[in-house]
Design an enzyme around this catalytic site. Sequence first.
Site, PDB file in Angstrom:
ATOM      1  N   SER A  34       0.799  -1.228   0.000  1.00 14.76           N
ATOM      2  CA  SER A  34       0.000   0.000   0.000  1.00 14.76           C
ATOM      3  C   SER A  34       0.828   1.273   0.000  1.00 14.76           C
ATOM      4  CB  SER A  34      -0.948   0.001   1.202  1.00 14.76           C
ATOM      5  OG  SER A  34      -0.228  -0.169   2.395  1.00 14.76           O
ATOM      6  N   HIS A  70      -5.134  -3.131  -3.027  1.00 17.64           N
ATOM      7  CA  HIS A  70      -4.733  -2.170  -4.059  1.00 17.64           C
ATOM      8  C   HIS A  70      -4.564  -2.780  -5.443  1.00 17.64           C
ATOM      9  CE1 HIS A  70      -4.303   1.016  -1.113  1.00 17.64           C
ATOM     10  NE2 HIS A  70      -3.851   0.052  -0.305  1.00 17.64           N
ATOM     11  N   LYS A  72     -11.647   0.983  -2.316  1.00 20.92           N
ATOM     12  CA  LYS A  72     -10.627   1.654  -3.124  1.00 20.92           C
ATOM     13  C   LYS A  72     -11.082   1.682  -4.600  1.00 20.92           C
ATOM     14  CE  LYS A  72      -7.473   0.385   0.522  1.00 20.92           C
ATOM     15  NZ  LYS A  72      -7.840   1.487   1.421  1.00 20.92           N
TER      16      LYS A  72
HETATM   17  C1  PLP Z   1      -3.313  -3.183   2.081  1.00 17.36           C
HETATM   18  C2  PLP Z   1      -4.539  -2.732   2.813  1.00 17.36           C
HETATM   19  N1  PLP Z   1      -5.274  -3.652   3.464  1.00 17.36           N
HETATM   20  C3  PLP Z   1      -6.396  -3.300   4.121  1.00 17.36           C
HETATM   21  C4  PLP Z   1      -6.831  -2.002   4.156  1.00 17.36           C
HETATM   22  C5  PLP Z   1      -8.068  -1.667   4.924  1.00 17.36           C
HETATM   23  O1  PLP Z   1      -9.141  -1.504   4.056  1.00 17.36           O
HETATM   24  P1  PLP Z   1     -10.376  -0.564   4.438  1.00 17.36           P
HETATM   25  O2  PLP Z   1      -9.938   0.843   4.199  1.00 17.36           O
HETATM   26  O3  PLP Z   1     -11.457  -1.027   3.525  1.00 17.36           O
HETATM   27  O4  PLP Z   1     -10.677  -0.807   5.870  1.00 17.36           O
HETATM   28  C6  PLP Z   1      -6.101  -1.015   3.483  1.00 17.36           C
HETATM   29  C7  PLP Z   1      -6.532   0.409   3.413  1.00 17.36           C
HETATM   30  O5  PLP Z   1      -6.653   1.142   4.272  1.00 17.36           O
HETATM   31  C8  PLP Z   1      -4.923  -1.385   2.810  1.00 17.36           C
HETATM   32  O6  PLP Z   1      -4.174  -0.467   2.194  1.00 17.36           O
END
Ligand code: PLP
Length: 386
Positions: A180, A208, A239
């Site tokens: 990320s 992502h 996203k």
């Molecule tokens: C790699 C990754 N996993 C999980 C999440 C969590 O997702 P969410 O924003 O839907 O809670 C994010 C983003 O914040 C992320 O970048």
Amino acid sequence: MHNYDWLDTERATLEQAGLRRHLRTVRSAPTGTINLDGRDVVLLGSNNYLGLSTHPKVIAAAVEATHAFGTGASGSRLISGNSERYASLETNLAETKGTEAALVFSSGYAANTSVIPVLAGDGDLILSDALNHASIIDGCRLSRATKEVYRHCDMEHLKLLLSASTAFRRRLIVTDGVFSMDGDIAPLPDICNLAAAHDAMVLVDDAHGFGVLGKNGSGTLAHFGLEAENIIQMGTLSKAVGALGGYIAGRHALIEVLINRARGFIFTTGLPPATLAAADVALDVIRSEPQLRQRLFSHAKRLKTVLIDLGYTLLPSETQILPVVLGSPQRATNVAEALLTAGVFAPAIRPPAVPTGTSRLRLTVVATHTEAEIQRAIEAFAAVLS
Ligand SMILES: Cc1ncc(COP(=O)(O)O)c(C=O)c1O
């Protein structure tokens, strides 16, 4: 009142270290340009990669679902009944991900912190990439399993840890698909080969990659042409899908066990019908409008090339996430502030979100950026250097 004095000290400590975060007010939809604290600025910090949160078909689906089903779910899916919108979305997700079934959670964070403690517990081992997302780290903590962190994408290290850990009951390898904060892609074929050779499970967080990579945007596995059979896929609807929610996709037995054991599924209210309908239609748009992905990657390539030519240090990302590394939190904050003055919102990312000494701007482009907006961003970066 002394009980709470430490809060003032804590806030001052954050300020001195350049780590204090501020919320800024947005008065517009999350498109290429937003109104931030009363000014129009080009947004380079959005995960709405394909612009689907403002796509007319997606909005129409959300509005229609609200009229038909109301604004809230009224309770947890097991207690208050399961909206038919869930069934439709989960079938769509399983088809997209190439799995037998899928289960939606209220966020990606909830999905990771729920699934990991189900897959691994006392007596088990989790092998986790050093740059995995915080929700994976928290899921590992909640699981009470033993955790070993392998060096970022280092397959020799992972192999060594697997070879030395045969006494554990179950072993789980967990990795972001697309990292990320760095934008690089995990070596999934190697990870899967190692897992097969050592009888370990694999959980891939495709937050992502989903909607962006691979055939039909179905994600990081598709990017490598991998079959989904032996891999558990986690992802988010917040996203590229432009809505909210997380999911786990895998075999029927896994989904059944999660429905019965995953605390972040059982003990929380279901998502609003509008969110489910929006995500469902967004998945169809991802398949039917491949030009959105092409545009996204064309913007990413252009911005990356120009920033490197200007002399900025970028990590070798292969995706729409472009990390401009600046070092100290203060430097990252100063450059972000200068860019904001020049009309570009590119937030500084500092520890603990990234390792110490690697504070950065995490730039993201979206398919709905116009050429003029990308040009405006480039001019702002050039001005900040001079
Ligand atoms: C790699 C990754 N996993 C999980 C999440 C969590 O997702 P969410 O924003 O839907 O809670 C994010 C983003 O914040 C992320 O970048």
